[in-house]
Motif scaffolding. Structure first.
Motif, PDB file in Angstrom:
ATOM      1  N   TYR A 180      10.785 -22.376  11.422  1.00  0.00           N
ATOM      2  CA  TYR A 180      12.152 -22.108  10.993  1.00  0.00           C
ATOM      3  C   TYR A 180      12.402 -20.612  11.189  1.00  0.00           C
ATOM      4  N   ASN A 181      13.386 -20.268  12.002  1.00  0.00           N
ATOM      5  CA  ASN A 181      13.775 -18.875  12.243  1.00  0.00           C
ATOM      6  C   ASN A 181      12.573 -17.982  12.564  1.00  0.00           C
ATOM      7  N   ARG A 182      11.737 -18.440  13.462  1.00  0.00           N
ATOM      8  CA  ARG A 182      10.604 -17.648  13.925  1.00  0.00           C
ATOM      9  C   ARG A 182      10.380 -17.910  15.407  1.00  0.00           C
ATOM     10  N   ARG A 183       9.531 -17.108  16.010  1.00  0.00           N
ATOM     11  CA  ARG A 183       9.217 -17.252  17.422  1.00  0.00           C
ATOM     12  C   ARG A 183       7.925 -18.048  17.569  1.00  0.00           C
ATOM     13  N   PRO A 184       7.977 -19.292  18.064  1.00  0.00           N
ATOM     14  CA  PRO A 184       6.753 -20.086  18.236  1.00  0.00           C
ATOM     15  C   PRO A 184       5.780 -19.396  19.187  1.00  0.00           C
ATOM     16  N   GLY A 185       4.491 -19.639  18.962  1.00  0.00           N
ATOM     17  CA  GLY A 185       3.475 -19.056  19.818  1.00  0.00           C
ATOM     18  C   GLY A 185       3.026 -17.679  19.386  1.00  0.00           C
ATOM     19  N   THR A 186       3.404 -17.260  18.177  1.00  0.00           N
ATOM     20  CA  THR A 186       2.992 -15.963  17.644  1.00  0.00           C
ATOM     21  C   THR A 186       2.288 -16.168  16.308  1.00  0.00           C
ATOM     22  N   SER A 187       1.664 -15.103  15.809  1.00  0.00           N
ATOM     23  CA  SER A 187       1.021 -15.159  14.501  1.00  0.00           C
ATOM     24  C   SER A 187       2.047 -15.498  13.422  1.00  0.00           C
ATOM     25  N   PRO A 188       1.640 -16.200  12.372  1.00  0.00           N
ATOM     26  CA  PRO A 188       2.556 -16.412  11.245  1.00  0.00           C
ATOM     27  C   PRO A 188       3.080 -15.097  10.667  1.00  0.00           C
ATOM     28  N   LEU A 189       2.388 -13.992  10.914  1.00  0.00           N
ATOM     29  CA  LEU A 189       2.811 -12.699  10.403  1.00  0.00           C
ATOM     30  C   LEU A 189       3.886 -12.033  11.260  1.00  0.00           C
ATOM     31  N   LEU A 195      17.449 -16.050  14.271  1.00  0.00           N
ATOM     32  CA  LEU A 195      18.750 -16.297  13.639  1.00  0.00           C
ATOM     33  C   LEU A 195      19.231 -15.106  12.821  1.00  0.00           C
ATOM     34  N   GLY A 196      18.434 -14.048  12.781  1.00  0.00           N
ATOM     35  CA  GLY A 196      18.783 -12.884  11.973  1.00  0.00           C
ATOM     36  C   GLY A 196      18.053 -12.894  10.646  1.00  0.00           C
ATOM     37  N   ALA A 197      17.832 -11.697  10.083  1.00  0.00           N
ATOM     38  CA  ALA A 197      17.081 -11.576   8.837  1.00  0.00           C
ATOM     39  C   ALA A 197      17.760 -12.282   7.673  1.00  0.00           C
ATOM     40  N   GLY A 198      19.080 -12.374   7.703  1.00  0.00           N
ATOM     41  CA  GLY A 198      19.799 -12.992   6.599  1.00  0.00           C
ATOM     42  C   GLY A 198      19.530 -14.470   6.428  1.00  0.00           C
ATOM     43  N   ARG A 199      19.026 -15.117   7.483  1.00  0.00           N
ATOM     44  CA  ARG A 199      18.733 -16.557   7.398  1.00  0.00           C
ATOM     45  C   ARG A 199      17.322 -16.825   6.894  1.00  0.00           C
ATOM     46  N   GLY A 200      16.627 -15.786   6.455  1.00  0.00           N
ATOM     47  CA  GLY A 200      15.302 -15.975   5.886  1.00  0.00           C
ATOM     48  C   GLY A 200      14.246 -16.191   6.947  1.00  0.00           C
ATOM     49  N   GLY A 201      13.058 -16.455   6.499  1.00  0.00           N
ATOM     50  CA  GLY A 201      11.935 -16.661   7.415  1.00  0.00           C
ATOM     51  C   GLY A 201      10.631 -16.621   6.641  1.00  0.00           C
ATOM     52  N   GLY A 202       9.527 -16.628   7.364  1.00  0.00           N
ATOM     53  CA  GLY A 202       8.231 -16.660   6.693  1.00  0.00           C
ATOM     54  C   GLY A 202       8.047 -17.927   5.891  1.00  0.00           C
ATOM     55  N   ILE A 203       8.564 -19.043   6.406  1.00  0.00           N
ATOM     56  CA  ILE A 203       8.414 -20.343   5.723  1.00  0.00           C
ATOM     57  C   ILE A 203       7.125 -20.984   6.217  1.00  0.00           C
ATOM     58  N   TRP A 204       6.198 -21.166   5.327  1.00  0.00           N
ATOM     59  CA  TRP A 204       4.859 -21.644   5.667  1.00  0.00           C
ATOM     60  C   TRP A 204       4.485 -22.889   4.861  1.00  0.00           C
ATOM     61  N   LEU A 205       3.487 -23.608   5.357  1.00  0.00           N
ATOM     62  CA  LEU A 205       2.639 -24.477   4.550  1.00  0.00           C
ATOM     63  C   LEU A 205       1.462 -23.600   4.143  1.00  0.00           C
ATOM     64  N   HIS A 206       1.163 -23.532   2.856  1.00  0.00           N
ATOM     65  CA  HIS A 206       0.053 -22.675   2.435  1.00  0.00           C
ATOM     66  C   HIS A 206      -0.619 -23.250   1.196  1.00  0.00           C
TER      67      HIS A 206
END
Length: 249
Positions: A180-189, A195-206
Motif C-alpha cells: 500500500y503506497n510503497r514501491r514494490p521490490g524494495t526494503s520495507p524500510l 501516492l504522497g506522504a499524506g496517504r500514509g505508508g509503512g503498512i506491514w504484517l508484523h
C-alpha cells in the motif's frame, strides 16, 4: 534467497504500527439345495459420493473485492476484521490449487486502533481496506527461511509502548511489507510513497505486541514465521484485508 541490507532509517513507530466388531459366525445344519427355497435377492443401494471441493473463489469476498484479486495470484492472506471500528481480526492463508482455494489455519490478529477505512490517510489510526501485493520482507532477526527478499538489520528495532501500555519491543523482529503506497521490490524500510506522504505508508504484517496498531496487521511471532516460510513470490501472493462487511461487497 536475496538478502538486502537495510535502506534508510527506521520508519517511525507512529507511522508503521500502524488448525465394527464382528463375532464368529454360527454353524448350522442346512437341508440339501433341492429342498431349500430360492434365496431372496437383495439390492444394495448405490454408495453416496461426497464431493468436498475447495471453493473456486475466496470465501467471504463480494464481487467488488474479488475483482481486485489478480488472476495469477496463487496465495492470498485474507485478513477479516470483526467490525468497521474494531481492532481485532483474523488471518487465513489460502493456497490456490487445481481444485480451488484451500484454507490454512485461522490465526487471531490485531489491526489499527480505530478499525478500517477505504480511504486511508496518515494518522487516521485505521488500516486500509483492499487487495495488495506481498513482495518484500525483513526484520531485526535473521531470515527464518522465507523465499521473499529479506532485509535483515537493526533498522527494524521497535521502541516505546502501544495504545494499551504494552511494550513494542520485538514488534519488527519479522515483517512483511504490504504494498500500500510503497514501491514494490524494495526494503520495507524504503520511504518512497507513490501516492504522497499524506496517504500514509509503512503498512506491514508484523509481530503482535498485544494491542492495536497504527495501521498494520500483527500476528503472533510463530505465525509470522510460518507465514514467511510459506509465501512464495512465484505464486504471486497478495493480502486481502478489511472488515467483513467491506470485503463482502
Amino acid at each position: 534467497m536475496i538478502t538486502r541490507r537495510p535502506q534508510g532509517a527506521l520508519l517511525a513507530a507512529s507511522l508503521v504500527l500502524t488448525g465394527c466388531g464382528g463375532g464368529a459366525a454360527a454353524v448350522s445344519e442346512r437341508p440339501p439345495s433341492s429342498e431349500r427355497p430360492p434365496a431372496a435377492t437383495t439390492v444394495q443401494p448405490a454408495p453416496t459420493v461426497s464431493l468436498d471441493l475447495a471453493p473456486q473463489q475466496l470465501p467471504g469476498l463480494g464481487p467488488k473485492t474479488w475483482a481486485q484479486v489478480p488472476d495469477d495470484a496463487r496465495q492470498a492472506v485474507v485478513v477479516t476484521g470483526r467490525g468497521k471500528d474494531s481492532s481485532r481480526s483474523s488471518v487465513v492463508l489460502y493456497e490456490r490449487t487445481d481444485a480451488g482455494w484451500e484454507a490454512g489455519e485461522t490465526w487471531p490478529a490485531h489491526n489499527a486502533l480505530r478499525g478500517w477505512t477505504g480511504d486511508h490517510h496518515a494518522g487516521d489510526l485505521r488500516s486500509p481496506v483492499g487487495v495488495f501485493g506481498l513482495t518484500d520482507a525483513g526484520g531485526r532477526l535473521g531470515d527464518p527461511g522465507t523465499r521473499l527478499p529479506y532485509d535483515h538489520g537493526s533498522g527494524f528495532t521497535a521502541t516505546g509502548t502501544g495504545f494499551e501500555g504494552e511494550p513494542l519491543a520485538g514488534s519488527f523482529d519479522y515483517v512483511i511489507a504490504i504494498n500500500y503506497n510503497r514501491r514494490p521490490g524494495t526494503s520495507p524500510l524504503d520511504w518512497t510513497r507513490p501516492l504522497g506522504a499524506g496517504r500514509g505508508g509503512g503498512i506491514w504484517l508484523h509481530v503482535d505486541h498485544g494491542g492495536p496498531t497504527h495501521g498494520c496487521v500483527s500476528l503472533a511471532e510463530e505465525h509470522m514465521k510460518e507465514l514467511l516460510r510459506a509465501l512464495d513470490p512465484a505464486r504471486r501472493p497478495v493480502v486481502v484485508m478489511g472488515d467483513a462487511d467491506s470485503l463482502a461487497r
